[in-house]
Design an enzyme around this catalytic site. Structure first.
Site, mmCIF file in Angstrom:
data_model
loop_
_atom_site.group_PDB
_atom_site.id
_atom_site.type_symbol
_atom_site.label_atom_id
_atom_site.label_comp_id
_atom_site.label_asym_id
_atom_site.label_seq_id
_atom_site.Cartn_x
_atom_site.Cartn_y
_atom_site.Cartn_z
ATOM 1 C CB SER A 171 28.286 -23.584 -1.888
ATOM 2 O OG SER A 171 27.318 -22.545 -2.025
ATOM 3 C CB CYS A 183 22.265 -25.281 -10.786
ATOM 4 S SG CYS A 183 22.693 -23.557 -10.458
ATOM 5 C CG HIS A 208 34.747 -1.335 0.104
ATOM 6 N ND1 HIS A 208 35.938 -1.450 0.792
ATOM 7 C CD2 HIS A 208 34.008 -2.423 0.454
ATOM 8 C CE1 HIS A 208 35.918 -2.562 1.514
ATOM 9 N NE2 HIS A 208 34.758 -3.162 1.319
ATOM 10 C CD GLN A 265 26.460 -14.870 -0.787
ATOM 11 O OE1 GLN A 265 25.823 -14.702 0.251
ATOM 12 N NE2 GLN A 265 27.469 -15.727 -0.866
ATOM 13 C CG HIS A 295 24.370 -20.251 -12.168
ATOM 14 N ND1 HIS A 295 23.595 -20.997 -13.040
ATOM 15 C CD2 HIS A 295 24.121 -18.945 -12.477
ATOM 16 C CE1 HIS A 295 22.918 -20.169 -13.819
ATOM 17 N NE2 HIS A 295 23.229 -18.928 -13.499
ATOM 18 C CB CYS A 344 19.852 -23.354 -13.739
ATOM 19 S SG CYS A 344 21.609 -23.662 -14.048
ATOM 20 C CG HIS A 398 25.534 -24.345 -14.198
ATOM 21 N ND1 HIS A 398 25.055 -24.022 -12.944
ATOM 22 C CD2 HIS A 398 26.467 -25.325 -14.005
ATOM 23 C CE1 HIS A 398 25.647 -24.775 -12.032
ATOM 24 N NE2 HIS A 398 26.518 -25.566 -12.646
#
Length: 391
Positions: free
Chosen positions: A195, A52, A316, A202, A198, A55, A121
């Site tokens: 994808s 990962c 927001h 973003q 963990h 991690c 994780h």
């Protein structure tokens, strides 16, 4: 409170956040299901996965090695959707031509980040204690503050903040330009295109104001002007507190509701009870209560169908740079858009009529809120673990 007849007949509901409508068809919940089923998420993840890239101590795609962090980690996305530096683009002068009407384009620059919620994780927001989620909120706040325009009215109420680089390769808190907006979001679960399991979110900062927050901001400004300086979501929160029917959970600073106009079956909107423009407006106590309500929402989601409940979640708030009117009319809120409809294996699709005409839902927001209210308490995974240990 809706008329009882609306629980049985098809009808449309107005969404003041977007100035749009949604078709509600409660009678369709009685139809049999013979469509696609989603595979239930396996809950067998290790605490640390050597493969990962999120991690602690592991190498990322670009070759950087993660530090042995203890709570959150921030780094520039190795596969950013926008870049700080790129070839300049200036639209050609084609005034009066058809191409000037139909073939418009503009350059967008920015910076994308990844923020992990925890070093483990195998955890999600639903597994974390409010005190641990509060650390995530503090990280969001610091990043948002570090990117605020010096001319923003928000700067007057908060001291500039920066985060130390996660390692010597990342100088991630010093953007090379002033960006317009910061979108913080989480995609949880493979069903939402995540994808990597963990726990992470973003953050995309862009030189443009994205379409969804731009539409909402325009609606906020119109309401503020037409209603004598009142704020749309502050008034709406008061209404929902009075009616109670669509409230999933509430505390002194926030309400979590299945909004009247919800598109997704178990969609939730977290609203600050009082006008708060952005994360920087919250007191320490309010941040703790925000952490608490996020924990409540995500835990209830997982308990509903006893699964790792997938969703897209996004904050927001006020633009990083904007006019005084834009900043004043902004109102902090969080959207949760989960796709599951009938069980852990049956999801809703936005297809057909919803793509070609307008959004549609079957289960009413009132029915959804009632089910989620009954899903509080201990996280189902912890109950299962305790039962296994007893045997």
């Amino acid at each position: 409170m809706p008329e009882p007849i609306l629980n049985d007949i098809s009808h449309r509901r107005y969404n003041p956040l977007r100035g749009s409508w949604i078709l509600v068809s409660p009678h369709r919940t009685k139809r049999p299901w013979q469509g696609q089923e989603e595979a239930a998420a396996a809950i067998t993840l290790p605490v640390h996965d050597p493969s990962c890239y999120l991690c602690p101590g592991n190498k990322r795609a670009a070759g950087h090695v993660n530090p042995q962090y203890e709570n959150t980690l921030v780094f520039v996305n190795d596969y950013s959707a926008v870049k700080e530096v790129q070839t300049d683009y200036k639209a050609p002068d084609r005034n009066g031509s058809l191409s000037s009407l139909f073939l418009q384009a503009e350059s967008v620059t920015g910076k994308c980040y990844v923020v992990t919620f925890a070093p483990s994780h195998n955890l999600t927001l639903a597994d974390l204690a409010p005190s641990e989620i509060a650390l995530v909120i503090e990280t969001w706040t610091k990043l948002y503050t570090a990117h605020l325009s010096p001319s923003s009215p928000l700067v007057k109420t908060v001291a500039p903040t920066t985060l130390p680089p996660s390692n010597s390769h990342d100088n991630h808190v010093h953007p090379n330009a002033q960006y317009r907006y910061m979108q913080i979001f989480e995609n949880k679960g493979a069903a939402m295109g995540c994808s990597n399991p963990h726990p992470h979110c973003q953050i995309w900062t862009t030189s443009s104001l994205p379409e969804e927050p731009a539409i909402e901001l325009e609606q906020f400004k119109n309401y503020h002007r037409e209603q004598g300086g009142c704020h749309m979501l502050e008034d709406y929160a008061k209404l929902e507190v009075d009616e109670e029917e669509r409230i999933v959970y509430a505390n002194a600073a926030f309400v979590a509701i299945c909004p009247w106009w919800a598109t997704w079956p178990f969609e939730i909107l977290i609203i600050a009870r009082r006008h708060r423009r952005a994360l920087t407006d919250f007191s320490l106590e309010e941040k703790e209560q925000l952490a608490s309500i996020i924990a409540e929402v995500t835990r209830r989601y997982d308990n509903l169908f006893e699964t790792q409940f997938p969703y897209s979640m996004g904050l927001h708030q006020a633009p990083l740079e904007g006019s005084d009117v834009e900043i004043e009319c902004s109102y902090f809120h969080i959207h949760f858009y989960p796709p599951l409809l009938r069980s852990a294996t049956v999801r809703k699709f936005l297809v057909g009529y919803e793509m070609m005409a307008e959004p549609q839902r079957d289960i009413t927001p009132e029915q959804a809120a009632e089910r989620l209210r009954g899903c509080g308490g201990v996280l189902y995974r912890k109950k299962m673990q305790e039962q296994e240990e007893q045997h």
